[in-house]
Motif scaffolding. Structure first.
Motif, short mmCIF file in Angstrom:
data_model
loop_
_atom_site.label_atom_id
_atom_site.label_comp_id
_atom_site.label_asym_id
_atom_site.label_seq_id
_atom_site.Cartn_x
_atom_site.Cartn_y
_atom_site.Cartn_z
N ASP A 1 0.84 -1.21 0.00
CA ASP A 1 0.00 0.00 0.00
C ASP A 1 0.87 1.25 0.00
OD1 ASP A 1 -2.27 -1.56 0.02
OD2 ASP A 1 -2.87 -1.05 2.07
N CYS A 2 1.91 1.27 0.83
CA CYS A 2 2.82 2.43 0.89
C CYS A 2 3.42 2.71 -0.48
CB CYS A 2 3.95 2.18 1.88
SG CYS A 2 3.45 2.09 3.60
N THR A 3 3.97 1.68 -1.10
CA THR A 3 4.66 1.89 -2.38
C THR A 3 3.67 2.23 -3.50
OG1 THR A 3 4.73 -0.50 -2.81
CG2 THR A 3 6.67 0.50 -1.77
N LEU A 4 2.46 1.67 -3.44
CA LEU A 4 1.45 2.04 -4.44
C LEU A 4 1.10 3.52 -4.33
CD1 LEU A 4 -0.70 1.41 -6.60
CD2 LEU A 4 -2.25 0.80 -4.73
N LEU A 5 0.87 4.01 -3.12
CA LEU A 5 0.49 5.41 -2.94
C LEU A 5 1.63 6.34 -3.35
CD1 LEU A 5 -1.46 5.21 0.42
CD2 LEU A 5 -2.37 5.26 -1.91
N ILE A 6 2.86 6.01 -2.97
CA ILE A 6 4.00 6.83 -3.38
C ILE A 6 4.12 6.83 -4.90
CG2 ILE A 6 6.53 6.93 -3.37
CD1 ILE A 6 6.34 5.97 -0.41
N SER A 7 4.00 5.67 -5.49
CA SER A 7 4.10 5.56 -6.95
C SER A 7 3.04 6.41 -7.64
CB SER A 7 3.97 4.09 -7.34
OG SER A 7 4.02 3.93 -8.72
N GLU A 8 1.82 6.37 -7.16
CA GLU A 8 0.74 7.16 -7.77
C GLU A 8 1.02 8.65 -7.66
OE1 GLU A 8 -1.80 6.30 -9.60
OE2 GLU A 8 -1.37 4.16 -9.43
N LEU A 9 1.48 9.09 -6.49
CA LEU A 9 1.73 10.53 -6.32
C LEU A 9 2.94 10.99 -7.14
CD1 LEU A 9 0.91 11.17 -2.56
CD2 LEU A 9 -0.54 11.49 -4.59
N VAL A 10 3.97 10.16 -7.24
CA VAL A 10 5.11 10.52 -8.07
C VAL A 10 4.70 10.55 -9.54
CG1 VAL A 10 7.41 9.78 -8.86
CG2 VAL A 10 6.87 9.80 -6.42
N ALA A 11 3.92 9.56 -9.98
CA ALA A 11 3.45 9.54 -11.36
C ALA A 11 2.61 10.79 -11.66
CB ALA A 11 2.65 8.27 -11.64
N ASN A 12 1.75 11.18 -10.71
CA ASN A 12 0.97 12.41 -10.88
C ASN A 12 1.88 13.62 -10.99
OD1 ASN A 12 -1.44 11.04 -10.79
ND2 ASN A 12 -2.01 11.74 -8.74
N ALA A 13 2.91 13.68 -10.16
CA ALA A 13 3.85 14.80 -10.20
C ALA A 13 4.54 14.87 -11.56
CB ALA A 13 4.87 14.67 -9.08
N VAL A 14 4.96 13.72 -12.07
CA VAL A 14 5.62 13.67 -13.38
C VAL A 14 4.67 14.15 -14.46
CG1 VAL A 14 6.53 12.10 -15.15
CG2 VAL A 14 7.26 11.85 -12.77
N GLN A 15 3.44 13.66 -14.43
CA GLN A 15 2.48 13.96 -15.49
C GLN A 15 1.96 15.40 -15.43
OE1 GLN A 15 -0.83 11.26 -15.77
NE2 GLN A 15 -1.66 12.28 -17.56
N HIS A 16 1.74 15.90 -14.23
CA HIS A 16 1.05 17.19 -14.10
C HIS A 16 1.94 18.35 -13.64
CE1 HIS A 16 -2.68 15.12 -14.87
NE2 HIS A 16 -2.41 14.29 -13.88
N GLY A 17 3.15 18.06 -13.16
CA GLY A 17 4.04 19.13 -12.71
C GLY A 17 4.44 20.01 -13.87
N GLU A 18 4.58 21.29 -13.61
CA GLU A 18 4.98 22.20 -14.68
C GLU A 18 5.72 23.39 -14.08
OE1 GLU A 18 0.71 24.52 -14.98
OE2 GLU A 18 1.13 22.92 -16.39
N ALA A 19 6.78 23.78 -14.76
CA ALA A 19 7.57 24.94 -14.34
C ALA A 19 8.32 25.48 -15.56
CB ALA A 19 8.55 24.55 -13.25
N GLU A 20 8.71 26.71 -15.48
CA GLU A 20 9.46 27.33 -16.58
C GLU A 20 10.95 27.01 -16.50
OE1 GLU A 20 8.52 31.48 -16.71
OE2 GLU A 20 6.39 31.10 -16.97
N THR A 21 11.40 26.50 -15.37
CA THR A 21 12.81 26.15 -15.18
C THR A 21 12.89 24.67 -14.79
OG1 THR A 21 12.69 26.80 -12.86
CG2 THR A 21 13.42 28.48 -14.44
N PRO A 22 14.07 24.07 -14.88
CA PRO A 22 14.20 22.66 -14.47
C PRO A 22 13.76 22.46 -13.02
CG PRO A 22 16.17 23.39 -15.63
CD PRO A 22 15.33 24.61 -15.39
#
Length: 156
Positions: free
Chosen positions: A58-79
């Motif tokens: 459960d821990c790793t599933l939740l972390i994986s989902e939140l990291v995947a969301n961050a990858v997919q939806h994160g946005e910034a003008e700089t690295p």
């Protein structure tokens, strides 16, 4: 670290809690698709000797989902990077995922039957005892979840 936070429980409703976080670990990841599996592997490796009473899956599933969301939806003008931090709060496990972007854009979706994305926060809502979305102290977005009784009560 001490403070007061407002968070939503899986059973609904807003909770206010006073807490004292004891940091256990953290990792910094690039915003690339492989980071979700890397986060799972590293969390499992770091925590295997911690004697967790909660489900590691459960821990790793939740972390994986939140990291995947961050990858997919994160946005910034700089690295930018994704930061995952986990801490002990009494016998609970608190996990924060920090990423670029504005917290107001984080919300549960209503995916259609044939859609392959849009269920991450629903999983977090279903499996975590509490979860929250807010501004990250590093800038950007913070999404966190808490699993109660993650450690046996007699563990230090």
């Amino acid at each position: 670290m001490e403070g007061v936070v407002r968070m939503y429980g899986a059973t609904g409703g807003l909770k206010a809690a006073r807490f004292s976080l004891v940091p256990v670990g953290n990792m910094t990841l690039y915003p690339v698709p492989e980071s979700a599996s890397r986060a799972r592997r590293w969390f499992r490796k770091f925590m295997q000797s911690e004697g967790l009473a909660c489900s590691m899956d459960d821990c790793t599933l939740l972390i994986s989902e939140l990291v995947a969301n961050a990858v997919q939806h994160g946005e910034a003008e700089t690295p930018w990077r994704i930061r995952v931090e986990w801490a002990r709060v009494g016998d609970a496990l608190w996990v924060d995922v920090h990423s670029a972007g504005h917290p107001s854009k984080v919300r549960m979706q209503e995916p259609g039957l044939g859609e392959t994305h849009g269920r991450g926060l629903r999983l977090v809502h279903a499996l975590a005892d509490f979860w929250l979305v807010g501004a990250s102290p590093y800038g950007g977005t913070r999404v966190a979840f808490v699993l109660d009784a993650a450690w046996s009560a007699e563990e230090p």
